[in-house]
Write an enzyme that holds these catalytic residues in place. Structure first.
Site, mmCIF file in Angstrom:
data_model
loop_
_atom_site.group_PDB
_atom_site.id
_atom_site.type_symbol
_atom_site.label_atom_id
_atom_site.label_comp_id
_atom_site.label_asym_id
_atom_site.label_seq_id
_atom_site.Cartn_x
_atom_site.Cartn_y
_atom_site.Cartn_z
ATOM 1 N N LYS A 1 60.076 39.813 40.473
ATOM 2 C CA LYS A 1 59.539 40.773 39.052
ATOM 3 C C LYS A 1 60.961 41.194 38.072
ATOM 4 O O LYS A 1 61.875 40.341 38.598
ATOM 5 C CB LYS A 1 59.492 42.400 40.011
ATOM 6 C CG LYS A 1 57.982 42.707 40.311
ATOM 7 C CD LYS A 1 58.003 43.832 41.373
ATOM 8 C CE LYS A 1 56.484 44.224 41.650
ATOM 9 N NZ LYS A 1 55.361 43.845 40.892
ATOM 10 N N ASP B 1 53.039 40.176 48.706
ATOM 11 C CA ASP B 1 52.888 40.892 48.262
ATOM 12 C C ASP B 1 52.161 39.545 46.753
ATOM 13 O O ASP B 1 51.066 40.195 45.966
ATOM 14 C CB ASP B 1 53.600 41.941 46.824
ATOM 15 C CG ASP B 1 53.144 42.259 45.831
ATOM 16 O OD1 ASP B 1 51.833 43.003 45.973
ATOM 17 O OD2 ASP B 1 53.771 42.615 44.678
ATOM 18 N N HIS C 1 42.205 39.610 42.721
ATOM 19 C CA HIS C 1 41.687 38.959 40.984
ATOM 20 C C HIS C 1 41.790 37.710 40.602
ATOM 21 O O HIS C 1 40.609 37.367 39.816
ATOM 22 C CB HIS C 1 41.539 40.776 40.237
ATOM 23 C CG HIS C 1 42.818 41.002 40.159
ATOM 24 N ND1 HIS C 1 43.808 41.466 40.990
ATOM 25 C CD2 HIS C 1 44.505 40.582 38.633
ATOM 26 C CE1 HIS C 1 45.433 41.293 41.094
ATOM 27 N NE2 HIS C 1 45.149 39.964 39.281
ATOM 28 N N HIS D 1 47.675 35.826 45.770
ATOM 29 C CA HIS D 1 47.608 34.618 44.684
ATOM 30 C C HIS D 1 48.076 33.646 44.686
ATOM 31 O O HIS D 1 47.557 32.541 43.885
ATOM 32 C CB HIS D 1 47.864 35.652 43.078
ATOM 33 C CG HIS D 1 47.763 37.391 43.728
ATOM 34 N ND1 HIS D 1 46.220 37.599 43.747
ATOM 35 C CD2 HIS D 1 48.406 37.983 43.740
ATOM 36 C CE1 HIS D 1 46.273 39.248 44.031
ATOM 37 N NE2 HIS D 1 47.816 39.834 43.551
ATOM 38 N N GLU E 1 56.251 38.660 36.552
ATOM 39 C CA GLU E 1 56.627 40.100 35.930
ATOM 40 C C GLU E 1 57.942 40.270 34.599
ATOM 41 O O GLU E 1 59.169 39.963 35.814
ATOM 42 C CB GLU E 1 56.044 40.970 36.902
ATOM 43 C CG GLU E 1 54.484 41.194 37.405
ATOM 44 C CD GLU E 1 54.355 41.498 38.861
ATOM 45 O OE1 GLU E 1 53.505 42.682 38.340
ATOM 46 O OE2 GLU E 1 54.694 41.778 39.716
#
Length: 491
Positions: A341, A237, A180, A242, A218
């Protein structure tokens, strides 16, 4: 200024995992928004498929609740909502069994002369069983298209196995591996900036660019995904897909055309040119970390191990890497990559840092001269900043300031930026694979990532702790500062 809406051809989209989080949070809201602006034709139908036994009415009620939850009230119109919900159907299907497949086949057989799309919004363990049953029931014929989400494997071997299973049922030009990030408006503008402006491409090389930073940060933790995340980690991940895709778009050579394979050929060249990181240099080129309890805007937050409910885990929640591309254009230009994160803020951006000017004609009273940099912000506020040196207005001599030319897409164009999934789903309907990953891209990315994972396992060194609400472990700062550079924060 209004955005231009180009209608698409009739289609039937079957979403496997239609009751799951991805479908409820992203896919169905994206389809509603495309419906509301008039892009979906009357014969566009959405079929939910999942193992839960429920009626069509119950599924419609679930979708209605999801849209109310994930779409702003001002964007929900009663008439549009009713029309959109009328497009929905539902079939209980066992991905690893035979229940429901005949009913799904009969439903799809009634839709003739439309594009047929199967979206696998499920875990990757179900990709092969679903594909096998699609083939068994003849649903992979007549230009049927398959959309698959990450994770596309956990290493090179599993990615090859997964691609083989998909390839036995669907030709490569019918497979859409979705990332995405490639659908984000700012990523599209990266190509426009490079290839539609004479200003940038002549200086897009090691003679003028000092280094590149790519940050995907994040502020949240694992958000209920601790079980899955502990089998993946930040490198798998985020970096393998990405961040490497963003690196490719920054570093690839000018395209011959916007043909899907022309673009993916150039991205593949970048992946193949990445200098290896392995046991011999991983300690110098990588940092991995794991967050501990700390503070956020909402108050105190637990550490990763507390969220996981265990006393030990070597899974990294933060990764920083120094990557280098071994080709003529980028030799000597480091690409600093970081993701994590529970960091200080939620931000995704690309910083292209240009080299300092070779000589200053200004005296010391003018102040320091900072190098130019181009900042491409993907989230939360999509836009582009070009940092330049200008004269401070007013009398009193020459005083210089470092200020940005700032283009926020929301303020410049006055329209809502479509969600990435809106663009990507419509591209699947159009048959445009430009923004989707090809099999050899996925495998080339794993071929570069695997030795890093192996080096980390061999070192037996645990992830470095960092406090939640910070920018990661101090070793990540040392990674870039020992090269005489520093992480850029334009938030």
């Amino acid at each position: 200024m209004s955005s231009r809406v180009i209608p698409v051809v009739p289609f039937v989209l079957t979403v496997f995992g239609a009751t799951g989080d991805l479908a409820r949070r992203k896919l169905l809201p994206s389809l509603y928004r495309r419906h509301r602006v008039g892009q979906l034709p009357a014969r566009a139908i959405i079929v939910g498929a999942a193992r839960q036994r429920m009626t069509v009415d119950a599924f419609v009620a679930l979708v209605r609740d999801a849209l109310v939850e994930h779409i702003a009230p001002e964007d929900l119109d009663d008439a549009d909502l009713t029309q959109f919900l009328a497009r929905l159907s539902y079939v209980p299907v066992e991905a690893e069994g035979e229940e429901g497949w005949t009913e799904l086949s009969d439903l799809l057989a009634a839709q003739q002369g439309v594009v047929r799309i199967f979206y696998l919004a499920t875990g990757p363990s179900l990709f092969a069983p679903i594909c096998a049953r699609l083939a068994r029931h003849g649903l992979n014929k007549d230009d049927a298209r398959l959309v698959v989400e990450k994770p596309l494997g956990k290493d090179l071997s599993s990615a090859v196995t997964l691609n083989d299973a998909i390839g036995q049922v669907f030709d490569e030009h019918h497979v859409y591996r979705i990332d995405h990030y490639l659908g984000k408006e700012t990523v599209q503008n990266l190509m426009a900036l490079r290839f539609a402006n004479a200003l940038f491409e002549p200086v897009w090389n090691n003679a003028h660019i000092d280094h590149v930073q790519i940050t995907v940060a994040e502020s949240i933790g694992t958000a209920g995904r601790a079980g899955y995340y502990d089998t993946a980690g930040a490198l798998r991940d985020m970096v393998q897909n990405h961040i490497l895709q963003l690196l490719c778009l920054v570093a690839m050579e000018p395209l011959v055309s916007l043909d899907a394979d022309a673009m993916r050929d150039e991205k593949l060249k970048v992946l193949k040119a990445l200098r290896p990181i392995n046991e011999g240099n991983a300690a110098q080129c990588t940092v991995r970390g794991q967050y501990r309890a700390g503070a956020s805007a909402g108050g105190s937050v637990p550490g990763y191990l507390e969220e996981l409910g265990t006393g030990h885990s070597d899974t990294e929640t933060f990764a920083a890497l120094k990557a280098e591309i071994g080709n003529w254009r980028w030799s000597g230009v480091p690409f600093y990559l970081r993701t994590g994160k529970r960091l200080a803020s939620r931000v995704s951006e690309i910083v292209v840092a240009f080299r300092p000017i070779p000589h200053s004609v200004f005296d010391g009273h003018a102040g320091p001269i900072a190098p130019n940099r181009l900042v491409i912000r993907l989230q939360p506020d999509e836009g582009v900043k070009l940092w330049l040196m200008i004269k401070d207005p007013g009398p009193g001599g020459m005083r210089l300031q470092h200020v940005p030319l700032d283009m926020s897409f929301a303020s410049v164009f006055g329209v809502r930026n479509p969600d990435a999934y809106e663009r990507l789903i419509m591209d699947v309907v159009r048959g445009n694979q430009t923004l989707f990953m090809r099999r050899d891209e996925v495998e080339a990315a794993w071929r570069w990532i695997d030795p890093i994972l192996q080096a980390w396992r061999a070192s037996r060194e645990p992830p470095k702790p960092y406090t939640s609400g910070t920018w990661g472990p101090s070793a990540a700062i040392a990674l870039i500062e020992r090269d005489g550079r520093t992480w850029t924060d334009d938030t």
